[in-house]
Design an enzyme around this catalytic site. Structure first.
Site, mmCIF file in Angstrom:
data_model
loop_
_atom_site.group_PDB
_atom_site.id
_atom_site.type_symbol
_atom_site.label_atom_id
_atom_site.label_comp_id
_atom_site.label_asym_id
_atom_site.label_seq_id
_atom_site.Cartn_x
_atom_site.Cartn_y
_atom_site.Cartn_z
ATOM 1 N N CYS A 19 0.811 -1.280 -0.112
ATOM 2 C CA CYS A 19 0.082 -0.047 0.100
ATOM 3 C C CYS A 19 1.045 1.346 -0.093
ATOM 4 C CB CYS A 19 -1.132 -0.109 1.340
ATOM 5 S SG CYS A 19 -2.066 -1.359 1.164
ATOM 6 N N ARG A 134 -3.716 0.417 -2.798
ATOM 7 C CA ARG A 134 -3.908 -0.774 -2.146
ATOM 8 C C ARG A 134 -3.572 -1.967 -3.307
ATOM 9 N NH1 ARG A 134 -4.830 -0.572 3.052
ATOM 10 N NH2 ARG A 134 -4.906 -2.715 3.118
ATOM 11 N N LEU A 195 -1.615 9.076 6.884
ATOM 12 C CA LEU A 195 -0.335 9.937 7.618
ATOM 13 C C LEU A 195 0.841 9.930 6.560
ATOM 14 C CD1 LEU A 195 -0.262 8.147 10.861
ATOM 15 C CD2 LEU A 195 -0.700 10.532 10.624
ATOM 16 N N CYS A 255 -9.634 5.788 19.838
ATOM 17 C CA CYS A 255 -8.408 6.330 20.462
ATOM 18 C C CYS A 255 -8.275 7.662 19.588
ATOM 19 C CB CYS A 255 -7.154 5.653 19.935
ATOM 20 S SG CYS A 255 -5.615 6.061 20.434
ATOM 21 N N ASP A 277 0.662 2.513 18.485
ATOM 22 C CA ASP A 277 0.885 1.950 17.107
ATOM 23 C C ASP A 277 1.802 3.157 16.269
ATOM 24 O OD1 ASP A 277 1.074 -0.031 15.076
ATOM 25 O OD2 ASP A 277 -0.960 0.307 14.419
ATOM 26 N N CYS A 317 -6.406 26.142 21.648
ATOM 27 C CA CYS A 317 -7.208 25.373 21.880
ATOM 28 C C CYS A 317 -8.147 25.655 23.136
ATOM 29 C CB CYS A 317 -6.805 23.981 22.105
ATOM 30 S SG CYS A 317 -6.029 23.295 20.494
ATOM 31 N N CYS A 320 -11.278 27.586 22.686
ATOM 32 C CA CYS A 320 -12.018 27.347 21.509
ATOM 33 C C CYS A 320 -13.551 26.701 21.800
ATOM 34 C CB CYS A 320 -11.187 26.165 20.569
ATOM 35 S SG CYS A 320 -12.212 25.738 19.182
ATOM 36 N N CYS A 330 -5.681 13.489 17.803
ATOM 37 C CA CYS A 330 -4.525 12.590 18.132
ATOM 38 C C CYS A 330 -3.541 13.232 18.252
ATOM 39 C CB CYS A 330 -4.657 11.569 16.942
ATOM 40 S SG CYS A 330 -3.386 10.464 16.834
#
Length: 373
Positions: A19, A134, A195, A255, A277, A317, A320, A330
């Site tokens: 990928c 992919r 990412l 998460c 991860d 933030c 906000c 994240c």
């Protein structure tokens, strides 16, 4: 100790696909040892034994990769046996696996069904979209392999959901993707933003996800989900359903949505443990479950201040209006950071504009569900 989730990488970063946006391939390339090969039986037993002696209430073993099915079906048969052997605290054990579907056949599907595995299968949409990025080791598209696996899951009544990586191509074809999922009765969906490689300025590749594109994607995705929800055909969208949980006063389970990193255990094929991860890198190694106790691993986590650093909030933030829903997002999207200052989320404008757009209708859906309308 609360219930724990152990993410196991039995094939390390090895994969039978190539990928073009694979974050773990890039992550592994930034380690001294890129691949730890296949997990040996003794390592598997040590991980399961130590985890179950530490867990209270429940323990989830989530197998990921690379591609975890490369470890072979006998590996998972052995894992299930070891779970029963070493469940000394009589906790509830749950198993999950994230697969690209390439190796799935009748035997795999029967095993997942018999042993109540929750399966995530990666599918980016219809053939012309999925096969863009992919591909297998020969550069060929993998759509037909994935759809065959899904047919087997349906045949054997395997509990499964769809994982879609959001790229520039995805954002421009939302209606086509959602129509395809709906026609194929694929109504349990999870979307994760693509990412770019570690340390690289984001947005430099053709498939890279930019804040502008991600905002468009969230709005288009929400419109589709909202229409179905209000007409009594609400599907499961992990992000939107977690927003509903938060609006209802509950903690999100996804998460990256709580505003602080969770207490995770990502276990590589040699038993090495990492806090996330996205951070399976040498500098963040917490220990090894073959030789170290959970107490020692937690001491290392505290020493590295991994969770503590994620508590930092960017100054923009604090006031906000959407902080209680966004919570900063994240940590990986808030890089780079120094010891005491964490960056602003790369997708800050995406979330701000999306919440302005969707908030009143999110409340509508919540009230409809509360009233069972």
């Amino acid at each position: 100790m609360p219930p724990i989730n152990i993410m196991i990488k039995p094939a390390s970063g090895n994969c039978n696909m190539r990928c073009k946006y694979c974050f773990y391939k890039d992550e592994a390339a930034n380690r001294e040892v890129p691949s730890y090969g296949m997990m040996k039986p003794g390592v598997l037993e040590a991980v399961i034994k130590r985890s179950l002696s530490f867990a209270e209430g429940s323990c989830t073993f989530a197998f990921q990769g690379g591609e975890p099915t490369l470890a072979g079906l006998d590996f998972y048969r052995r894992a299930v046996e070891l779970e029963q052997t070493w469940n000394v605290n009589r906790v509830r054990i749950e198993n999950a696996i994230q697969t690209n579907g390439y190796l799935i056949d009748e035997e795999w599907a029967e095993f997942f069904a018999k042993n109540s595995f929750l399966v995530g299968i990666s599918l980016d949409g219809p053939k012309e979209i999925h096969d863009l990025l992919r591909v297998d080791a020969g550069g060929n598209g993998t759509f037909s392999k994935v759809m065959h696996a899904i047919q087997l899951f349906k045949k054997h009544k395997v509990e499964f959901n769809i994982l879609t990586v959001v790229t520039a191509w995805t954002c421009k074809r939302v209606q086509k993707i959602l129509g395809f999922f709906e026609r194929n009765d694929l109504n349990f969906q999870q979307y994760i933003p693509c990412l770019d490689p570690i340390g690289e300025e984001r947005g430099q590749h053709q498939h890279s996800l930019t804040p502008e594109l991600y905002e468009k994607f969230l709005k288009d995705l929400f419109d589709f989900w909202y229409r179905n929800a209000m007409s009594g055909r609400k599907g499961f969208n992990r992000y939107f359903d977690n927003l509903l949980m938060m609006l209802n006063g509950q903690a999100p389970e996804a998460c990256g949505m709580s505003g602080i990193c969770g207490r995770q255990y990502v276990v590589e094929a040699d038993g090495s443990v990492y806090p996330c991860d996205f951070y399976a890198l040498d500098k963040w190694k917490l220990g090894n479950l073959v030789s170290d106790t959970f107490e020692e691993i937690e001491n290392k986590r505290n020493e590295l201040r991994f969770i503590e650093i994620s508590r930092n909030v960017h100054p923009d933030c604090i006031n906000c209006k959407w902080i209680r829903l966004c919570r900063g997002g994240c940590r990986r999207d808030r890089e780079p950071f120094t010891e005491n200052i964490i960056g602003k989320n790369y997708f800050c404008s995406s979330y701000k504009n999306f919440f302005e757009y969707a908030y009143p209708r999110l409340i509508e859906v919540l009230r409809k569900l509360q009233n069972n309308l």
